[in-house]
Design an enzyme around this catalytic site. Structure first.
Site, mmCIF file in Angstrom:
data_model
loop_
_atom_site.group_PDB
_atom_site.id
_atom_site.type_symbol
_atom_site.label_atom_id
_atom_site.label_comp_id
_atom_site.label_asym_id
_atom_site.label_seq_id
_atom_site.Cartn_x
_atom_site.Cartn_y
_atom_site.Cartn_z
ATOM 1 N N ASN A 148 0.856 -1.183 0.000
ATOM 2 C CA ASN A 148 0.000 0.000 0.000
ATOM 3 C C ASN A 148 0.895 1.236 0.000
ATOM 4 O OD1 ASN A 148 -1.827 2.034 0.386
ATOM 5 N ND2 ASN A 148 -2.524 1.370 2.408
ATOM 6 N N ASN A 184 -9.302 -1.273 -1.580
ATOM 7 C CA ASN A 184 -9.841 -2.627 -1.802
ATOM 8 C C ASN A 184 -9.271 -3.305 -3.044
ATOM 9 O OD1 ASN A 184 -11.520 -2.590 0.520
ATOM 10 N ND2 ASN A 184 -13.056 -1.396 -0.613
ATOM 11 N N GLY A 206 1.828 -2.390 4.861
ATOM 12 C CA GLY A 206 0.915 -1.284 5.154
ATOM 13 C C GLY A 206 0.503 -1.319 6.613
ATOM 14 N N ASP A 208 -2.959 -1.407 9.623
ATOM 15 C CA ASP A 208 -4.029 -2.323 10.008
ATOM 16 C C ASP A 208 -5.139 -2.360 8.965
ATOM 17 O OD1 ASP A 208 -2.680 -2.910 12.332
ATOM 18 O OD2 ASP A 208 -3.715 -1.396 13.522
ATOM 19 N N THR A 252 -0.699 2.976 13.315
ATOM 20 C CA THR A 252 -0.739 2.361 14.645
ATOM 21 C C THR A 252 -0.157 0.951 14.658
ATOM 22 O OG1 THR A 252 -3.001 1.580 14.218
ATOM 23 C CG2 THR A 252 -2.740 3.708 15.344
ATOM 24 N N ARG A 321 -6.444 14.996 13.277
ATOM 25 C CA ARG A 321 -7.899 14.929 13.411
ATOM 26 C C ARG A 321 -8.323 13.950 14.512
ATOM 27 N NH1 ARG A 321 -6.704 11.791 8.846
ATOM 28 N NH2 ARG A 321 -7.730 9.755 8.708
ATOM 29 N N ASP A 517 -12.509 -1.759 13.369
ATOM 30 C CA ASP A 517 -11.115 -1.716 12.905
ATOM 31 C C ASP A 517 -10.837 -0.473 12.067
ATOM 32 O OD1 ASP A 517 -10.904 -4.166 14.141
ATOM 33 O OD2 ASP A 517 -11.007 -5.328 12.282
ATOM 34 N N GLY A 518 -11.379 0.666 12.502
ATOM 35 C CA GLY A 518 -11.123 1.909 11.790
ATOM 36 C C GLY A 518 -12.067 2.203 10.649
#
Length: 557
Positions: A148, A184, A206, A208, A252, A321, A517-518
């Protein structure tokens, strides 16, 4: 333990000293041959102090190659800094690359070069070690790698090319690399196009989010290939055979912290090379019997859901943010009414408050795996002291007002929260820890949040309760049927937005959002089921500190 017979033993030269080097099926060891009595400070003899030498597990040897002393280049074409010139009596050499442990669960690649008197002996050592490495059937030979380039600090390509690819090449691992072009991309490629039979594993470079994308694609492909309908919440899913590797390059990297203890790309690459295996549970999330997503670490409603939903509207702020939305959500202090029902994991080992974290070779996960296929209904365990609890067909039901409802299928540790949301949650025991934070004052809620950054028991508060569960459901108070849900999503959207952006009106919104999960889920009423050990990672779990202390570290070699 039965002593392993030696496969090979010789006296070889290392850094101008003669070492006794031996190899069996478990260890490669080398110990300096003593040629004279050694004295220590004060000229006092220590006859009982024996040099233990150095020992490396064969399973953690990465590669071996003959060294051309004339050209300064190994037979695989890699240049290296030459060691001090050996004596003429030892004109041949070979180099062994192996795993060396450092502090804080970090691994690194180390090289040790041995010099031989005869070329035939050098060849014998190289061939014998290679035969032992070839016998390690768990090691990958061919990997599918997804990178990614946009995640985290957009360093995925650089991290892979500079830190990971050279290690894979050294270990003779071939790779097919795909740089993702849109969201995706990896998921869709795994679902439909990837020829998975030719690979020994899938690696994602990448954060999570990228890992979640890989899991969704691989799990969906596995169910399709086996004729399983993943849409149904009652369907038993088939475990994936391919292992997944994670090269951390995100913000993270929660999964890496939970499975190897650090978010270091080199450490993760070395775990992949040695072929470690760590099973992992996956939660499926449904709404009205319709599949929504898989959850791998955290499902959060209320506080964490509001933080994510608000931060998504402020992406222009960058990483700041999250801090801004977190402060704003804390000050807003919204609570939500609803009904939580769950199946307690009463027949398994371990509790959320037993202070026994999941570690490498976890006995709790090994024991509870045997109970997973049975899926026997849990005995109802109603709390007689709780007036808002009841039992319905083996399910425990709790109604109330909640600031946060969290479900953690792992500790969810990260740099900001070293202990995680649930320090004793296990990776592969077929359960999740359901954490209910009831309505309380801002001060008390702040106390609860601060305990995520310390070693204090974050569940030792009257307004916090935690349950180890196999399944759970949540139904908001004002979401009793689909018509009311549609009303919320359409007619009340304007008014809920006003209340959310201007909390001074004093009213609390009827609904929050689920943080999966975000990712924000589109529905508040969900059903969650834990699937025991549905996937496997190239990891071994977090090793306890004694493991690092017992393994010698030959730093000077």
């Amino acid at each position: 333990m039965e002593k392993q017979p030696r496969l090979l033993a010789s006296q070889l030269l290392l850094k101008n000293c003669v070492f006794e080097v031996s190899l069996n099926r478990v260890f490669l060891t080398w110990k300096e041959v003593s040629t004279k009595k050694k004295r220590v400070s004060g000229s006092i003899h220590h006859p009982f102090k024996v040099d233990p030498g150095h020992s490396v597990r064969v399973s953690e040897v990465l590669a071996v190659g003959e060294l051309d002393l004339d050209s300064g280049m190994k037979e695989d074409g890699r240049w290296q800094k030459m060691p001090q010139k050996p004596t003429e009596a030892y004109p041949h050499a070979f180099t062994v690359s192996y795993v060396e442990r450092a502090r804080h669960h970090r691994w690194r690649c180390c090289d040790v070069t041995f010099h031989c008197q005869e070329w035939a002996l050098c060849q014998q050592w190289v061939q014998t070690i290679r035969e032992q490495l070839a016998a390690l059937t768990g090691r990958p030979k061919h990997l599918l790698v997804y990178i990614n380039p946009y995640g985290g600090k957009q360093q995925g390509k650089r991290i892979y090319q500079q830190k990971v690819a050279p290690l894979f090449a050294r270990a003779s691992i071939s790779t097919d690399v795909i740089v993702t072009e849109h969201a995706n991309h990896a998921r869709d490629h795994l679902r439909t196009e990837a020829e998975l039979k030719q690979y020994d594993g899938v690696v994602c470079v990448g954060g999570d989010g990228m890992f979640s994308e890989i899991v969704h694609g691989l799990v969906s492909r596995t169910q399709t290939d086996n004729g399983i309908d993943q849409i149904s919440p009652e369907e038993k899913l088939v475990a994936c055979t391919l292992r997944i590797g994670i090269i951390p390059a995100g913000s993270t990297d929660c999964i890496c912290y939970a499975t190897i203890g650090i978010n270091d790309p080199v450490t993760s690459a070395l775990h992949i090379i040695v072929g470690d295996t760590q099973p992992m549970d996956v939660c499926s999330v449904h709404h009205n019997n319709a599949f929504l997503r898989y959850s791998l670490s955290l499902l959060g409603y209320g506080f964490y859901g509001d933080v994510l939903a608000d931060s998504e509207r402020k992406r222009w702020m960058g990483p700041a943010r999250y801090d801004f939305s977190g402060f704003k959500t804390f000050m807003t202090h919204n609570y939500y009414e609803g009904t939580v029902s769950f199946q307690p994991a009463t027949d398994t080992l371990g509790t959320p408050r037993d202070k026994s974290p999941c570690r490498a070779g976890c006995l709790v996960c090994l024991h509870n795996k045997r109970l997973c296929p049975e899926h026997s209904p849990a005995k109802c365990m109603a709390d007689p002291d709780s007036s808002d609890s009841e039992c319905e067909g083996g399910w425990r039901v709790i109604r109330g007002k909640f600031l946060a409802i969290n479900a953690a299928s792992m500790s969810c540790a990260c740099p900001r929260s070293p202990m995680g949301l649930s320090p004793a949650a296990h990776l592969a025991d077929g359960t999740a820890d359901l954490i209910l934070v009831r309505k309380c004052s801002r001060f008390n809620f702040l106390r609860h949040l601060l305990r995520h950054t310390s070693k204090d028991d974050q569940f030792d508060m009257t307004f916090v309760e935690v349950h180890r569960v196999k399944r759970f459901r949540f139904l908001p108070r004002h979401c009793q049927n689909d018509s009311e849900l549609d009303l919320r999503e359409n007619g009340k959207r304007l008014f809920s937005q006003i209340c959310r952006d201007h909390p001074a009106c004093g009213c609390s919104p009827a609904f929050s959002s689920w943080n999966c999960d975000g990712e924000v889920l589109p529905h508040a009423a969900i059903e969650v089921r834990v699937h025991c050990q549905l996937i496997r990672l190239f990891a071994r779990g977090i090793e306890d500190p004694p493991v690092f202390e017992e393994v010698p570290t030959p730093c000077g070699i």
